[in-house]
Design a protein around this motif. Structure first.
Motif, PDB file in Angstrom:
ATOM      1  N   VAL A 148       0.854  -1.194   0.000  1.00 47.99           N
ATOM      2  CA  VAL A 148       0.000   0.000   0.000  1.00 47.99           C
ATOM      3  C   VAL A 148       0.886   1.239   0.000  1.00 47.99           C
ATOM      4  N   GLN A 149       0.532   2.201  -0.847  1.00 52.58           N
ATOM      5  CA  GLN A 149       1.204   3.493  -0.896  1.00 52.58           C
ATOM      6  C   GLN A 149       0.358   4.505  -0.124  1.00 52.58           C
ATOM      7  N   TYR A 150       1.024   5.300   0.735  1.00 55.65           N
ATOM      8  CA  TYR A 150       0.339   6.309   1.535  1.00 55.65           C
ATOM      9  C   TYR A 150       0.832   7.707   1.122  1.00 55.65           C
ATOM     10  N   TYR A 151      -0.104   8.665   1.059  1.00 58.12           N
ATOM     11  CA  TYR A 151       0.228  10.055   0.793  1.00 58.12           C
ATOM     12  C   TYR A 151      -0.519  10.953   1.780  1.00 58.12           C
ATOM     13  N   LEU A 152       0.015  12.153   1.995  1.00 52.61           N
ATOM     14  CA  LEU A 152      -0.721  13.229   2.661  1.00 52.61           C
ATOM     15  C   LEU A 152      -0.869  14.356   1.647  1.00 52.61           C
ATOM     16  N   SER A 153      -2.083  14.883   1.541  1.00 54.13           N
ATOM     17  CA  SER A 153      -2.345  15.968   0.599  1.00 54.13           C
ATOM     18  C   SER A 153      -3.005  17.135   1.315  1.00 54.13           C
ATOM     19  N   PRO A 154      -2.456  18.368   1.205  1.00 59.25           N
ATOM     20  CA  PRO A 154      -3.069  19.543   1.832  1.00 59.25           C
ATOM     21  C   PRO A 154      -4.212  20.061   0.959  1.00 59.25           C
ATOM     22  N   LEU A 155      -5.306  20.443   1.585  1.00 54.63           N
ATOM     23  CA  LEU A 155      -6.472  20.925   0.849  1.00 54.63           C
ATOM     24  C   LEU A 155      -6.792  22.386   1.141  1.00 54.63           C
ATOM     25  N   GLY A 156      -6.169  22.969   2.164  1.00 49.95           N
ATOM     26  CA  GLY A 156      -6.531  24.324   2.562  1.00 49.95           C
ATOM     27  C   GLY A 156      -5.534  25.397   2.205  1.00 49.95           C
ATOM     28  N   GLY A 157      -4.389  25.025   1.623  1.00 48.58           N
ATOM     29  CA  GLY A 157      -3.352  26.005   1.311  1.00 48.58           C
ATOM     30  C   GLY A 157      -1.984  25.497   1.716  1.00 48.58           C
ATOM     31  N   VAL A 158      -1.042  26.438   1.893  1.00 48.36           N
ATOM     32  CA  VAL A 158       0.348  26.058   2.166  1.00 48.36           C
ATOM     33  C   VAL A 158       0.449  25.257   3.459  1.00 48.36           C
ATOM     34  N   TYR A 159       1.404  24.325   3.476  1.00 42.21           N
ATOM     35  CA  TYR A 159       1.487  23.346   4.556  1.00 42.21           C
ATOM     36  C   TYR A 159       2.924  22.855   4.665  1.00 42.21           C
ATOM     37  N   ALA A 160       3.410  22.708   5.917  1.00 40.63           N
ATOM     38  CA  ALA A 160       4.737  22.148   6.164  1.00 40.63           C
ATOM     39  C   ALA A 160       4.752  21.541   7.558  1.00 40.63           C
ATOM     40  N   GLY A 161       5.000  20.227   7.640  1.00 37.09           N
ATOM     41  CA  GLY A 161       4.973  19.584   8.945  1.00 37.09           C
ATOM     42  C   GLY A 161       5.774  18.293   8.970  1.00 37.09           C
ATOM     43  N   ILE A 162       5.513  17.496   9.994  1.00 34.76           N
ATOM     44  CA  ILE A 162       6.190  16.231  10.233  1.00 34.76           C
ATOM     45  C   ILE A 162       5.137  15.204  10.645  1.00 34.76           C
ATOM     46  N   MET A 163       5.338  13.950  10.208  1.00 35.90           N
ATOM     47  CA  MET A 163       4.542  12.832  10.687  1.00 35.90           C
ATOM     48  C   MET A 163       5.496  11.714  11.101  1.00 35.90           C
ATOM     49  N   THR A 164       4.949  10.687  11.734  1.00 40.00           N
ATOM     50  CA  THR A 164       5.740   9.495  12.018  1.00 40.00           C
ATOM     51  C   THR A 164       4.936   8.268  11.621  1.00 40.00           C
ATOM     52  N   VAL A 165       5.651   7.148  11.428  1.00 43.94           N
ATOM     53  CA  VAL A 165       5.005   5.864  11.222  1.00 43.94           C
ATOM     54  C   VAL A 165       5.718   4.828  12.084  1.00 43.94           C
ATOM     55  N   ARG A 166       4.915   3.969  12.702  1.00 45.70           N
ATOM     56  CA  ARG A 166       5.438   2.857  13.499  1.00 45.70           C
ATOM     57  C   ARG A 166       4.955   1.553  12.874  1.00 45.70           C
ATOM     58  N   ARG A 167       5.875   0.633  12.694  1.00 43.89           N
ATOM     59  CA  ARG A 167       5.550  -0.654  12.083  1.00 43.89           C
ATOM     60  C   ARG A 167       5.358  -1.701  13.173  1.00 43.89           C
ATOM     61  N   GLY A 168       4.144  -2.231  13.275  1.00 42.40           N
ATOM     62  CA  GLY A 168       3.849  -3.284  14.225  1.00 42.40           C
ATOM     63  C   GLY A 168       4.131  -2.865  15.660  1.00 42.40           C
ATOM     64  N   ARG A 169       4.805  -3.728  16.407  1.00 46.54           N
ATOM     65  CA  ARG A 169       5.106  -3.464  17.810  1.00 46.54           C
ATOM     66  C   ARG A 169       6.500  -2.863  18.012  1.00 46.54           C
ATOM     67  N   SER A 170       7.099  -2.430  16.944  1.00 45.90           N
ATOM     68  CA  SER A 170       8.444  -1.862  17.044  1.00 45.90           C
ATOM     69  C   SER A 170       8.442  -0.644  17.971  1.00 45.90           C
ATOM     70  N   PRO A 171       9.455  -0.511  18.825  1.00 48.37           N
ATOM     71  CA  PRO A 171       9.535   0.678  19.682  1.00 48.37           C
ATOM     72  C   PRO A 171      10.023   1.902  18.917  1.00 48.37           C
ATOM     73  N   HIS A 172      10.444   1.714  17.677  1.00 49.70           N
ATOM     74  CA  HIS A 172      11.026   2.795  16.890  1.00 49.70           C
ATOM     75  C   HIS A 172      10.003   3.365  15.906  1.00 49.70           C
TER      76      HIS A 172
END
Length: 371
Positions: A270-294
């Motif tokens: 699966v491919q994941y994207y984030l798309s802004p709909l309200g205008g200019v945007y700049a941020g950070i996200m995280t992803v955790r795989r399974g039970r990994s602590p990282h």
């Protein structure tokens, strides 16, 4: 702080970095369930343009707490912004505060840079800082706050999580650069809200989003999940503790989204994207795989810039279609690549609306292209 659907203040001149969609196709809204959990969010963004020293927001809390402040020095002299804690525990002579997460970027006139880099610190390494509050004593939430100076016109944005077993009075203040913050508190007054009134106390500082049905990329195709649009994903209501008035967190700033959509085992990546709909945007996200602590840190978008500027505002009929469940995944969309993942373990994404950015945004899931 930016508001929804393109309401925003002056922007920094920064390069725009974005990835465009590879094709056009129909995408459908994915049905999700959401639940607010966690402790208390203290949100301080009013007055946003602070024209004199004073208390910007204040409330007494305990348990799990998140404090977010976002203020611009609108005076003609250097100022500082800090979070001051006061022991409000009447039963013990001390109170221990544990700071578990947080950060603030260097103040700047480049608001989007401040927003993205504050989130980079917040989503980075966890903290384990202890603050001892003796009876009838005040201390800064972080000692380094007294070293951060805002020149006239500069913005500061900070987000911190902490835990405390007994009540603690929490105050966000702006004070003269040469003053002592604890001494300043002795005569400080609460400043009135501005017309936008973005401040308050909100219960349930985290929002968990999932779905009852597994996503099957072969069967379901391209799907999207709306974030912070106040229609499919409602804004939080709370109280301004300084006067008891009702307030709304327009944009859900400071709310930590935990998004875990189950994917059918054995299906393609699966491919994941984030798309802004309200205008200019700049941020950070995280992803955790399974039970990994990282967790993996993801820039939205990748690089030093922002995106969302080239996406034209959607007409009313397009927003209505989004709400009703259908949209077009097309070449005019700007996308932040969140990665492609197999379904051997579940993914959990963390998202929080970044200061200085516009909302809403949408999370997109689609079958990954062949490698």
């Amino acid at each position: 702080m930016k508001l929804a659907a393109g309401v925003f203040c002056a922007l920094a001149c920064m390069p725009m970095v974005a990835e465009t969609a590879p094709k056009s196709d129909t995408m459908h809204r994915w049905e999700v369930t959401s639940k607010d959990t966690g402790g208390t969010l203290l949100f301080s963004d009013s007055p946003e343009y602070v024209d004199r020293p004073g208390i910007l927001y204040q409330d007494t809390v305990n348990g799990e707490v998140r404090v977010l402040y976002y203020h611009l020095n609108n005076t003609k002299v250097p100022q500082k912004v800090a979070v001051v804690l006061e022991n409000a525990n009447s039963e013990e002579n001390y109170n221990i505060v544990q700071v578990t997460r947080g950060g603030t970027a260097k103040p700047s006139e480049y608001y989007l840079w401040v927003g993205k880099n504050t989130q980079r610190q917040y989503f980075g390494e966890k903290k384990s800082d202890l603050v001892l509050l003796l009876k009838n004593r005040k201390r800064l939430l972080q000692s380094g706050m007294d070293e951060i100076v805002l020149q006239p016109g500069e913005l500061v944005y900070g987000v911190y999580d902490f835990q405390v077993d007994h009540p603690v009075k929490t105050s966000v203040i702006m004070y003269p650069a040469k003053a002592d913050p604890v001494e300043f508190m002795e005569g400080a007054k609460v400043l009135p809200r501005d017309s936008v009134a973005l401040r308050g106390t909100y219960k349930g500082m985290d929002r968990e989003i999932t779905s009852e049905r597994e996503y099957d990329p072969e069967r379901d195709g391209i799907v999207y999940i709306m974030l912070a649009d106040n229609k499919l994903d409602k804004y939080k209501a709370g109280v301004d503790a300084t006067d008891g008035s009702q307030t709304v967190n327009y944009g859900n700033y400071g709310v930590l989204y935990k998004i875990a959509i189950p994917v059918k085992k054995g299906s393609p990546k699966v491919q994941y994207y984030l798309s802004p709909l309200g205008g200019v945007y700049a941020g950070i996200m995280t992803v955790r795989r399974g039970r990994s602590p990282h967790t993996k840190l993801i820039e939205t978008p990748e690089g030093p810039g922002y995106f969302g500027e080239q996406t034209p505002p959607e007409p009313e009929n397009v927003y209505k279609a989004l709400e009703e469940g259908t949209a077009i995944f097309g070449n005019n969309m700007e996308l932040a690549d969140l990665g492609r993942y197999d379904n051997s373990v579940p993914n959990c994404f963390e998202f929080s609306p970044p200061g200085a950015s516009n909302l809403p945004a949408c999370l997109i899931l689609m079958p990954a292209a062949d490698e």
